[in-house]
Design a protein around this motif. Structure first.
Motif, PDB file in Angstrom:
ATOM      1  N   GLY A  24       0.800  -1.221   0.000  1.00 41.96           N
ATOM      2  CA  GLY A  24       0.000   0.000   0.000  1.00 41.96           C
ATOM      3  C   GLY A  24       0.831   1.268   0.000  1.00 41.96           C
ATOM      4  N   MET A  25       2.129   1.149  -0.332  1.00 47.03           N
ATOM      5  CA  MET A  25       3.008   2.314  -0.268  1.00 47.03           C
ATOM      6  C   MET A  25       3.148   2.971  -1.636  1.00 47.03           C
ATOM      7  SD  MET A  25       6.925   2.515   1.218  1.00 47.03           S
ATOM      8  CE  MET A  25       6.391   1.882   2.803  1.00 47.03           C
ATOM      9  N   LYS A  26       2.913   4.270  -1.706  1.00 48.09           N
ATOM     10  CA  LYS A  26       3.081   5.012  -2.950  1.00 48.09           C
ATOM     11  C   LYS A  26       4.563   5.118  -3.297  1.00 48.09           C
ATOM     12  CE  LYS A  26      -1.042   7.895  -2.316  1.00 48.09           C
ATOM     13  NZ  LYS A  26      -1.545   9.289  -2.191  1.00 48.09           N
ATOM     14  N   GLU A  27       4.844   5.284  -4.587  1.00 49.73           N
ATOM     15  CA  GLU A  27       6.221   5.367  -5.062  1.00 49.73           C
ATOM     16  C   GLU A  27       6.965   6.542  -4.421  1.00 49.73           C
ATOM     17  OE1 GLU A  27       9.698   4.474  -6.909  1.00 49.73           O
ATOM     18  OE2 GLU A  27       7.870   3.277  -6.822  1.00 49.73           O
ATOM     19  N   SER A  28       6.300   7.677  -4.272  1.00 50.76           N
ATOM     20  CA  SER A  28       6.936   8.852  -3.684  1.00 50.76           C
ATOM     21  C   SER A  28       7.315   8.608  -2.224  1.00 50.76           C
ATOM     22  CB  SER A  28       6.009  10.067  -3.781  1.00 50.76           C
ATOM     23  OG  SER A  28       4.778   9.814  -3.107  1.00 50.76           O
ATOM     24  N   ILE A  29       6.436   7.884  -1.518  1.00 58.88           N
ATOM     25  CA  ILE A  29       6.725   7.558  -0.118  1.00 58.88           C
ATOM     26  C   ILE A  29       7.888   6.574  -0.040  1.00 58.88           C
ATOM     27  CG2 ILE A  29       5.809   6.509   1.984  1.00 58.88           C
ATOM     28  CD1 ILE A  29       3.050   7.481   1.182  1.00 58.88           C
ATOM     29  N   ALA A  30       7.865   5.574  -0.930  1.00 60.83           N
ATOM     30  CA  ALA A  30       8.934   4.576  -0.940  1.00 60.83           C
ATOM     31  C   ALA A  30      10.293   5.225  -1.202  1.00 60.83           C
ATOM     32  CB  ALA A  30       8.644   3.515  -1.997  1.00 60.83           C
ATOM     33  N   GLN A  31      10.326   6.200  -2.098  1.00 61.24           N
ATOM     34  CA  GLN A  31      11.578   6.883  -2.417  1.00 61.24           C
ATOM     35  C   GLN A  31      12.079   7.680  -1.218  1.00 61.24           C
ATOM     36  OE1 GLN A  31      11.325   9.471  -5.811  1.00 61.24           O
ATOM     37  NE2 GLN A  31      13.499   9.970  -5.796  1.00 61.24           N
ATOM     38  N   THR A  32      11.163   8.354  -0.532  1.00 62.52           N
ATOM     39  CA  THR A  32      11.544   9.121   0.653  1.00 62.52           C
ATOM     40  C   THR A  32      12.064   8.214   1.760  1.00 62.52           C
ATOM     41  OG1 THR A  32       9.877  10.817   0.158  1.00 62.52           O
ATOM     42  CG2 THR A  32      10.749  10.765   2.395  1.00 62.52           C
ATOM     43  N   VAL A 141      13.898  -5.293  12.642  1.00 64.75           N
ATOM     44  CA  VAL A 141      13.319  -3.965  12.393  1.00 64.75           C
ATOM     45  C   VAL A 141      13.847  -3.405  11.073  1.00 64.75           C
ATOM     46  CG1 VAL A 141      13.208  -1.592  13.211  1.00 64.75           C
ATOM     47  CG2 VAL A 141      12.969  -3.475  14.836  1.00 64.75           C
ATOM     48  N   THR A 142      15.162  -3.568  10.852  1.00 65.14           N
ATOM     49  CA  THR A 142      15.758  -3.082   9.608  1.00 65.14           C
ATOM     50  C   THR A 142      15.165  -3.803   8.405  1.00 65.14           C
ATOM     51  OG1 THR A 142      17.837  -2.706  10.797  1.00 65.14           O
ATOM     52  CG2 THR A 142      17.932  -2.666   8.407  1.00 65.14           C
ATOM     53  N   ALA A 143      14.902  -5.106   8.562  1.00 64.31           N
ATOM     54  CA  ALA A 143      14.321  -5.882   7.462  1.00 64.31           C
ATOM     55  C   ALA A 143      12.944  -5.366   7.073  1.00 64.31           C
ATOM     56  CB  ALA A 143      14.240  -7.357   7.852  1.00 64.31           C
ATOM     57  N   ILE A 144      12.184  -4.898   8.057  1.00 68.40           N
ATOM     58  CA  ILE A 144      10.865  -4.331   7.759  1.00 68.40           C
ATOM     59  C   ILE A 144      11.010  -3.142   6.813  1.00 68.40           C
ATOM     60  CG2 ILE A 144       8.858  -3.149   8.720  1.00 68.40           C
ATOM     61  CD1 ILE A 144       9.279  -4.727  11.302  1.00 68.40           C
ATOM     62  N   VAL A 145      11.955  -2.271   7.157  1.00 67.19           N
ATOM     63  CA  VAL A 145      12.148  -1.056   6.359  1.00 67.19           C
ATOM     64  C   VAL A 145      12.761  -1.391   5.001  1.00 67.19           C
ATOM     65  CG1 VAL A 145      13.186   1.233   6.344  1.00 67.19           C
ATOM     66  CG2 VAL A 145      12.478   0.226   8.504  1.00 67.19           C
ATOM     67  N   PHE A 146      13.784  -2.244   4.996  1.00 64.76           N
ATOM     68  CA  PHE A 146      14.434  -2.622   3.741  1.00 64.76           C
ATOM     69  C   PHE A 146      13.446  -3.268   2.769  1.00 64.76           C
ATOM     70  CE2 PHE A 146      19.095  -3.089   5.298  1.00 64.76           C
ATOM     71  CZ  PHE A 146      19.303  -1.744   5.049  1.00 64.76           C
ATOM     72  N   SER A 147      12.710  -4.266   3.237  1.00 62.81           N
ATOM     73  CA  SER A 147      11.829  -5.004   2.337  1.00 62.81           C
ATOM     74  C   SER A 147      10.650  -4.156   1.871  1.00 62.81           C
ATOM     75  CB  SER A 147      11.317  -6.284   3.006  1.00 62.81           C
ATOM     76  OG  SER A 147      10.577  -5.987   4.173  1.00 62.81           O
ATOM     77  N   SER A 148      10.253  -3.172   2.678  1.00 64.77           N
ATOM     78  CA  SER A 148       9.163  -2.289   2.243  1.00 64.77           C
ATOM     79  C   SER A 148       9.589  -1.436   1.053  1.00 64.77           C
ATOM     80  CB  SER A 148       8.717  -1.389   3.398  1.00 64.77           C
ATOM     81  OG  SER A 148       9.736  -0.470   3.752  1.00 64.77           O
TER      82      SER A 148
END
Length: 230
Positions: A24-32, A141-148
């Motif tokens: 559910g993450m937008k591309e702009s959010i993912a880039q940020t 925790v890092t894996a959550i952020v990385f994989s997202s």
């Protein structure tokens, strides 16, 4: 091996949660988010690199390690492994072509830090898994952020973590006499520089072949025992 197994499970669970968030993450959010992760990784790298007590050894290690890694082409092999796994484990091309990048990036971050070495030694020699359990929490925790941001390739990084930390744990009694505090400190300093390079790649979309610099971590391990003979 118990501590290493806990670490691997944490990475896989964290990756799975990150993949759910990614949908559910937008591309702009993912880039940020990626830019924020890059800055954080650089900070982690700096905190490790500044612990060195022998800057010249770090420089020499990076030079020798870079030559050795380039000749072996570690970066190419890791990326080919990631691409092979992508073909086997996913349907078609990864939508953002990030499978191999996620695998390589996460594998390097999880393996080059001091906690991986010290924690695996404690686990293998004394049966003390506390350091690796703490690392597992951080890696999860890092894996959550990385994989997202980087996708399912991050989950695959649990395999090199299992092999690397597992080998250190199993060989702990044999290599522990060679891993004095100063050796681990300088190995961590070199690892810190590699983590900084990972952060630069993520933040600025560069292509520093960090994997080719991995042999640099072994130079202090080789240098100090030899230096003590003279």
């Amino acid at each position: 091996m118990i501590g290493t197994l806990i670490n691997c499970v944490a990475i896989m669970l964290g990756s799975a949660l990150g993949l759910l968030l990614r949908r559910g993450m937008k591309e702009s959010i993912a880039q940020t988010v990626m830019q924020g992760i890059g800055l954080s990784v650089i900070l982690i790298g700096i905190s490790g690199a500044i612990t060195t007590g022998n800057t010249l050894l770090v420089i020499v290690s990076m030079a020798i390690g870079g030559v050795a890694g380039s000749l072996i082409d570690i970066d190419g092999k890791m990326n080919r492994l990631g691409a092979w796994a992508q073909r086997k484990l996913t349907r078609g091309d990864d939508e953002n072509n990030t499978f191999a990048k996620g695998f390589v990036t996460a594998s390097l971050v999880y393996c080059v830090g001091a906690m991986a070495v010290v924690g695996a030694l404690d686990s293998g020699i004394r049966g003390d898994h506390s350091t690796l359990i703490a690392k597992a929490m951080l890696d999860g925790v890092t894996a959550i952020v990385f994989s997202s941001s980087l996708g399912i390739g991050v989950m695959l990084s649990a395999v090199p973590v299992l092999v690397y930390q597992g080998a250190i744990a199993l060989l702990g009694n044999a290599i522990a006499p060679l891993l004095s505090d100063v050796v681990v400190n300088e190995m961590s300093a070199v690892g810190g520089l590699l983590i900084m390079a990972i952060g630069v790649n993520m933040l600025l979309d560069k292509d520093i072949k960090v994997a080719n610099l991995l042999p640099a971590i072994l130079i202090p391990f080789i240098y100090y025992p030899i230096a003590q003979l003279f």
